[in-house]
Scaffold this motif. Structure first.
Motif, PDB file in Angstrom:
ATOM      1  N   TYR A  49       0.842  -1.200   0.000  1.00 22.53           N
ATOM      2  CA  TYR A  49       0.000   0.000   0.000  1.00 22.53           C
ATOM      3  C   TYR A  49       0.880   1.253   0.000  1.00 22.53           C
ATOM      4  O   TYR A  49       2.054   1.227   0.370  1.00 22.53           O
ATOM      5  CB  TYR A  49      -0.946   0.006   1.207  1.00 22.53           C
ATOM      6  N   ASP A 137      -4.237  -5.264  -8.883  1.00 23.56           N
ATOM      7  CA  ASP A 137      -4.067  -3.824  -8.728  1.00 23.56           C
ATOM      8  C   ASP A 137      -5.404  -3.186  -8.376  1.00 23.56           C
ATOM      9  O   ASP A 137      -6.467  -3.679  -8.758  1.00 23.56           O
ATOM     10  CB  ASP A 137      -3.521  -3.239 -10.037  1.00 23.56           C
ATOM     11  N   ARG A 138      -5.344  -2.050  -7.650  1.00 16.60           N
ATOM     12  CA  ARG A 138      -6.547  -1.364  -7.143  1.00 16.60           C
ATOM     13  C   ARG A 138      -7.415  -2.358  -6.358  1.00 16.60           C
ATOM     14  O   ARG A 138      -8.622  -2.490  -6.570  1.00 16.60           O
ATOM     15  CB  ARG A 138      -7.342  -0.755  -8.293  1.00 16.60           C
ATOM     16  N   ALA A 139      -6.777  -3.049  -5.435  1.00 17.97           N
ATOM     17  CA  ALA A 139      -7.433  -4.142  -4.707  1.00 17.97           C
ATOM     18  C   ALA A 139      -8.545  -3.670  -3.786  1.00 17.97           C
ATOM     19  O   ALA A 139      -9.333  -4.499  -3.307  1.00 17.97           O
ATOM     20  CB  ALA A 139      -6.391  -4.906  -3.894  1.00 17.97           C
ATOM     21  N   GLU A 140      -8.651  -2.359  -3.534  1.00 20.67           N
ATOM     22  CA  GLU A 140      -9.747  -1.889  -2.675  1.00 20.67           C
ATOM     23  C   GLU A 140     -11.123  -2.201  -3.269  1.00 20.67           C
ATOM     24  O   GLU A 140     -12.128  -2.214  -2.551  1.00 20.67           O
ATOM     25  CB  GLU A 140      -9.616  -0.394  -2.399  1.00 20.67           C
ATOM     26  N   GLN A 141     -11.169  -2.461  -4.581  1.00 18.97           N
ATOM     27  CA  GLN A 141     -12.440  -2.819  -5.210  1.00 18.97           C
ATOM     28  C   GLN A 141     -12.938  -4.189  -4.760  1.00 18.97           C
ATOM     29  O   GLN A 141     -14.122  -4.498  -4.910  1.00 18.97           O
ATOM     30  CB  GLN A 141     -12.269  -2.815  -6.739  1.00 18.97           C
ATOM     31  N   SER A 170      -2.803  -1.467  -3.254  1.00 17.45           N
ATOM     32  CA  SER A 170      -3.890  -0.573  -2.868  1.00 17.45           C
ATOM     33  C   SER A 170      -3.343   0.758  -2.381  1.00 17.45           C
ATOM     34  O   SER A 170      -2.167   0.869  -2.025  1.00 17.45           O
ATOM     35  CB  SER A 170      -4.736  -1.224  -1.771  1.00 17.45           C
ATOM     36  N   GLU A 171      -4.225   1.762  -2.368  1.00 16.37           N
ATOM     37  CA  GLU A 171      -3.870   3.081  -1.851  1.00 16.37           C
ATOM     38  C   GLU A 171      -4.365   3.286  -0.423  1.00 16.37           C
ATOM     39  O   GLU A 171      -4.145   4.348   0.152  1.00 16.37           O
ATOM     40  CB  GLU A 171      -4.456   4.175  -2.759  1.00 16.37           C
ATOM     41  N   PHE A 177      -9.391  -3.004   5.088  1.00 10.52           N
ATOM     42  CA  PHE A 177      -9.713  -4.212   4.334  1.00 10.52           C
ATOM     43  C   PHE A 177     -10.246  -5.313   5.243  1.00 10.52           C
ATOM     44  O   PHE A 177     -11.112  -6.077   4.846  1.00 10.52           O
ATOM     45  CB  PHE A 177      -8.454  -4.751   3.632  1.00 10.52           C
TER      46      PHE A 177
END
Length: 358
Positions: A49, A137-141, A170-171, A177
């Motif tokens: 992150y 990538d962009r795993a917050e989705q 993730s950012e 999470f």
């Protein structure tokens, strides 16, 4: 003396990798230690992150490609449902196993189907002899998908009984999470923001061949001196550097100054950098329009539409909230219950109302 060392990879490959990921040597060294050798089982899941433009995606892509490690790379924004995500992983996995691009996607409706098809896809001897990396990538989705998707990816190595490591990029931090029911804890790795020295080093590497490295480094130093306090996004700074460099070179091109006349060069570029400060992040005008403005010595406010700040697009629900607040402000407080509640009780008719009914 190279900063990256690992007995499993040739020194020339590590030296090439180090040149491709400047200012991220410590993070790459940590990842190499976690990965181990090709045939060794790595950590089941890794969570990386950091803020935007801190090099997470670029470092992972460069590391896996340079070392030629078998991997699957999926952007969770593009594949926004669990079915699309699982099918894309299987599709890339088939291409990785066979070495040819597949024309048809494999249907996968449930997580059980995915585990079964995943085992079939890694049957090849090449994938069994080394670790397979699945990068999301962009795993917050993943938090928007079914509740079992994230815990399953975190322990995919156990579910499939295969040598696989899942890497989440993730950012946001891992605490946002973690499910309430608990899950397998991944190994967390933080990518800090680039410092001004790091940005200077990275941006200076892209100098045009017709100018010296010192000349371009001086330009980057001026650019960071203006924009660093308001913008630390590497991509945005690269865009600004490419956009304004031609204006910085004008005195040199016209023969009015040489590359060492920093005062004249600064005097020429200063007003244009001040104009660029008004459009940082906003992208109110295209790069072509901006270059035309610089050539014509115009002001950004001369452009119609968005650039003149005459139109502001609000989010969908914000529009209705604003309209509702505006309309409600014209009603007396005592009438709120009558106008905004469905079951507000009986309305007592006043003498004024009865008079009008007559």
């Amino acid at each position: 003396m190279p900063n990256l060392e690992h007995p499993a990879y040739p020194a020339a490959t590590l030296l090439q990798l180090e040149s491709l990921v400047p200012c991220r040597e410590s993070q790459v060294s940590m990842l190499l230690s976690i990965f181990g050798e090709r045939q060794q089982f790595s950590f089941p899941s890794i969570f990386i992150y950091g803020h935007t433009s801190s090099g997470k995606t670029y470092v992972m892509q460069t590391l896996l490609k340079t070392l030629q490690l078998p991997h699957v790379f999926v952007n969770c924004v593009e594949y926004f449902t669990s079915r699309l995500l699982l099918e894309e992983i299987l599709f890339q996995l088939q291409s990785c196993s066979s070495g040819t691009v597949q024309n048809s996607h494999m249907s996968c409706d449930t997580l059980n189907d995915f585990v079964r098809l995943f085992k079939q896809a890694v049957e090849s001897q090449e994938l069994q002899d080394q670790t397979l990396y699945i990068v999301l990538d962009r795993a917050e989705q993943l938090r928007e998908m079914e509740a079992n998707i994230l815990p399953a990816f975190l322990r995919l190595q156990e579910l499939t009984d295969r040598n696989v490591t899942v890497v989440l990029l993730s950012e946001i931090v891992w605490e946002l999470f973690r499910p309430n029911i608990g899950c397998f804890e991944p190994f967390t790795l933080y990518f800090p923001d680039y410092s001004i020295g790091h940005l200077q080093k990275i941006l200076s590497q892209n100098h045009p061949p017709e100018y010296s490295a010192d000349f371009y480094a001086a330009y980057i130093n001026i650019l960071l001196g203006v924009f660093y306090m308001v913008c630390r996004d590497l991509k945005e700074l690269q865009h600004l550097a490419a956009l304004n460099f031609s204006k910085y070179c004008e005195p040199v091109v016209r023969g009015e100054a040489n590359e060492r006349d920093t005062r004249k060069l600064w005097k020429n570029i200063e007003p244009h950098l001040k104009k660029a400060m008004q459009t940082v992040y906003l992208r109110e005008i295209s790069s072509t329009q901006w270059e035309r403005l610089q050539h014509d010595d115009g002001e950004p406010s001369q452009l119609k539409g968005l650039s003149a700040h005459t139109h502001v697009e609000l989010p969908y629900y914000s529009k209705f909230l604003l309209i509702a607040a505006y309309l409600a402000s014209y009603n007396p407080v005592r009438t709120d219950k009558r106008f905004f509640l469905k079951h507000h009780g009986k309305i007592r008719k006043t003498n004024f109302m009865k008079k009008h009914e007559k």
